[in-house]
Design an enzyme around this catalytic site. Structure first.
Site, PDB file in Angstrom:
ATOM      1  N   PRO A   1       0.812  -1.227   0.000  1.00  0.00           N
ATOM      2  CG  PRO A   1      -0.523  -1.405   1.922  1.00  0.00           C
ATOM      3  CD  PRO A   1       0.623  -2.050   1.202  1.00  0.00           C
TER       4      PRO A   1
ATOM      5  CG  ASP B   1      11.597  -5.848  -7.547  1.00  0.00           C
ATOM      6  OD1 ASP B   1      10.686  -6.446  -6.942  1.00  0.00           O
ATOM      7  OD2 ASP B   1      12.808  -6.067  -7.306  1.00  0.00           O
ATOM      8  CB  SER B   2      11.836  -0.513  -4.921  1.00  0.00           C
ATOM      9  OG  SER B   2      10.631  -0.911  -4.306  1.00  0.00           O
TER      10      SER B   2
ATOM     11  N   GLY C   1       8.245   0.666   5.168  1.00  0.00           N
ATOM     12  CA  GLY C   1       9.502  -0.065   4.993  1.00  0.00           C
ATOM     13  C   GLY C   1      10.647   0.520   5.819  1.00  0.00           C
ATOM     14  CE1 TYR C   2      14.868  -2.927   5.895  1.00  0.00           C
ATOM     15  CE2 TYR C   2      13.859  -2.826   3.727  1.00  0.00           C
ATOM     16  CZ  TYR C   2      14.387  -3.553   4.762  1.00  0.00           C
ATOM     17  OH  TYR C   2      14.429  -4.927   4.673  1.00  0.00           O
ATOM     18  CG  ASP C   3      10.208   5.444   3.869  1.00  0.00           C
ATOM     19  OD1 ASP C   3      11.143   5.236   3.074  1.00  0.00           O
ATOM     20  OD2 ASP C   3       9.037   5.639   3.506  1.00  0.00           O
TER      21      ASP C   3
ATOM     22  CE  LYS D   1       9.675   7.246   0.244  1.00  0.00           C
ATOM     23  NZ  LYS D   1       9.037   5.993   0.657  1.00  0.00           N
TER      24      LYS D   1
ATOM     25  NE  ARG E   1       7.951   3.063  -5.166  1.00  0.00           N
ATOM     26  CZ  ARG E   1       8.574   2.874  -3.986  1.00  0.00           C
ATOM     27  NH1 ARG E   1       8.555   3.800  -3.051  1.00  0.00           N
ATOM     28  NH2 ARG E   1       9.212   1.754  -3.748  1.00  0.00           N
TER      29      ARG E   1
HETATM   30  P1  ITT Z   1       5.112  -5.751  -4.449  1.00  0.00           P
HETATM   31  O1  ITT Z   1       6.127  -6.751  -4.961  1.00  0.00           O
HETATM   32  O2  ITT Z   1       3.746  -6.322  -4.302  1.00  0.00           O
HETATM   33  O3  ITT Z   1       5.144  -4.480  -5.226  1.00  0.00           O
HETATM   34  P2  ITT Z   1       6.857  -5.653  -2.107  1.00  0.00           P
HETATM   35  O4  ITT Z   1       6.849  -4.853  -0.851  1.00  0.00           O
HETATM   36  O5  ITT Z   1       7.020  -7.153  -1.972  1.00  0.00           O
HETATM   37  O6  ITT Z   1       5.521  -5.317  -2.935  1.00  0.00           O
HETATM   38  P3  ITT Z   1       9.434  -5.479  -3.437  1.00  0.00           P
HETATM   39  O7  ITT Z   1       9.587  -6.937  -3.642  1.00  0.00           O
HETATM   40  O8  ITT Z   1       9.829  -4.544  -4.544  1.00  0.00           O
HETATM   41  O9  ITT Z   1       7.940  -5.080  -3.078  1.00  0.00           O
HETATM   42  O10 ITT Z   1      10.238  -5.100  -2.121  1.00  0.00           O
HETATM   43  C1  ITT Z   1      10.582  -3.808  -1.865  1.00  0.00           C
HETATM   44  C2  ITT Z   1      10.918  -3.631  -0.394  1.00  0.00           C
HETATM   45  O11 ITT Z   1      11.952  -2.653  -0.300  1.00  0.00           O
HETATM   46  C3  ITT Z   1       9.723  -3.074   0.364  1.00  0.00           C
HETATM   47  O12 ITT Z   1       8.926  -4.099   0.933  1.00  0.00           O
HETATM   48  C4  ITT Z   1      10.409  -2.202   1.411  1.00  0.00           C
HETATM   49  O13 ITT Z   1      10.805  -2.994   2.495  1.00  0.00           O
HETATM   50  C5  ITT Z   1      11.658  -1.717   0.684  1.00  0.00           C
HETATM   51  N1  ITT Z   1      11.392  -0.411   0.036  1.00  0.00           N
HETATM   52  C6  ITT Z   1      11.242  -0.136  -1.287  1.00  0.00           C
HETATM   53  N2  ITT Z   1      10.979   1.159  -1.491  1.00  0.00           N
HETATM   54  C7  ITT Z   1      10.936   1.733  -0.277  1.00  0.00           C
HETATM   55  C8  ITT Z   1      10.682   3.040   0.168  1.00  0.00           C
HETATM   56  O14 ITT Z   1      10.364   4.023  -0.657  1.00  0.00           O
HETATM   57  N3  ITT Z   1      10.728   3.251   1.492  1.00  0.00           N
HETATM   58  C9  ITT Z   1      11.020   2.278   2.363  1.00  0.00           C
HETATM   59  N4  ITT Z   1      11.252   1.010   2.027  1.00  0.00           N
HETATM   60  C10 ITT Z   1      11.214   0.728   0.704  1.00  0.00           C
END
Ligand code: ITT
Length: 203
Positions: free
Chosen positions: A10, A68-69, A151-153, A173, A179
């Site tokens: 989300p 993918d991030s 996440g790691y924000d 941000k 992103r």
């Molecule tokens: P989808 O594959 O369904 O898109 P996911 O969370 O599993 O969701 P990823 O496999 O790309 O997505 O994992 C990316 C992780 O990297 C994400 O769960 C966060 O822990 C971290 N991450 C990526 N972008 C971030 C951001 O802008 N801020 C903080 N953490 C981020």
């Protein structure tokens, strides 16, 4: 243009929706198309973004954007990288942040450099694809700061802003983030007509 955003995260969805707003497209989410996404088995962000976008475009018959991030920490040889969402097999963002802090225990501030990477892939049902990549460099703090984001924000500190990503509004941000950068490339390409403008015929 109708576009499916193929993420179950989300936090990502909110940022992508805000970033694409100027294009005025109608966006759908995986709540509208509740199929099971494939396992992310690629070894790069590019591989995984292509995998997710191509699969969901085929399933839905709609042009689809996948993200993918992840976070790459220099002192940890680039960990967690493509494993960011399942680092240490931990289940929640908070547990993953605690785990990251444990892995970095004793590493001084000057050696806590890290970068966020985001790869956005837009795939069309006929197999055509576009790829955009954004990166942002920062540092991993020794304790979390801020309540926003995901996440790691709370651990990702941006020296030029004097804040972590979790201390920034969505807009702020986006101005700095991996992103946000990738989304602005997508926006430019579509505004300039360098990418497809219309929905192609569906299979
Ligand atoms: P989808 O594959 O369904 O898109 P996911 O969370 O599993 O969701 P990823 O496999 O790309 O997505 O994992 C990316 C992780 O990297 C994400 O769960 C966060 O822990 C971290 N991450 C990526 N972008 C971030 C951001 O802008 N801020 C903080 N953490 C981020």
């Amino acid at each position: 243009m109708h576009l499916l955003i193929a993420t179950s995260n989300p936090g990502k969805f909110r940022e992508i929706r805000e970033g694409l707003a100027p294009l005025g497209w109608t966006l759908f989410s995986l709540l509208d198309y509740p199929f099971k996404m494939p396992p992310e088995e690629g070894s790069t962000f590019e591989d995984n973004a292509v995998l997710k976008a191509a699969f969901a475009a085929k399933q839905s018959g709609l042009p689809t954007l996948a993200d993918d991030s992840g976070l790459e920490v220099a002192a940890l040889g680039g960990e967690p990288g493509v494993y960011s969402a399942r680092y240490g097999n931990k289940k929640t963002d908070t547990e993953r942040n605690v785990y990251l802090l444990e892995r970095l225990k004793g590493v001084p501030p000057s050696e806590r450099k890290a970068r966020f990477v985001a790869v956005l892939v837009m795939a069309y049902p006929d197999g055509y694809m576009e790829l955009y990549r954004g990166e942002t460099e920062g540092e991993i703090l020794e304790a979390p700061r801020g309540e926003w984001g995901f996440g790691y924000d709370p651990l990702f500190y941006l020296p030029e802003a004097g804040k972590t990503f979790a201390e920034m509004t969505l807009e702020e941000k986006a101005a700095y983030s991996h992103r946000g950068k990738a989304l602005r490339q997508l926006l430019e390409a579509h505004k300039l007509g360098l990418a497809r403008k219309e929905q192609p015929l569906q299979e």
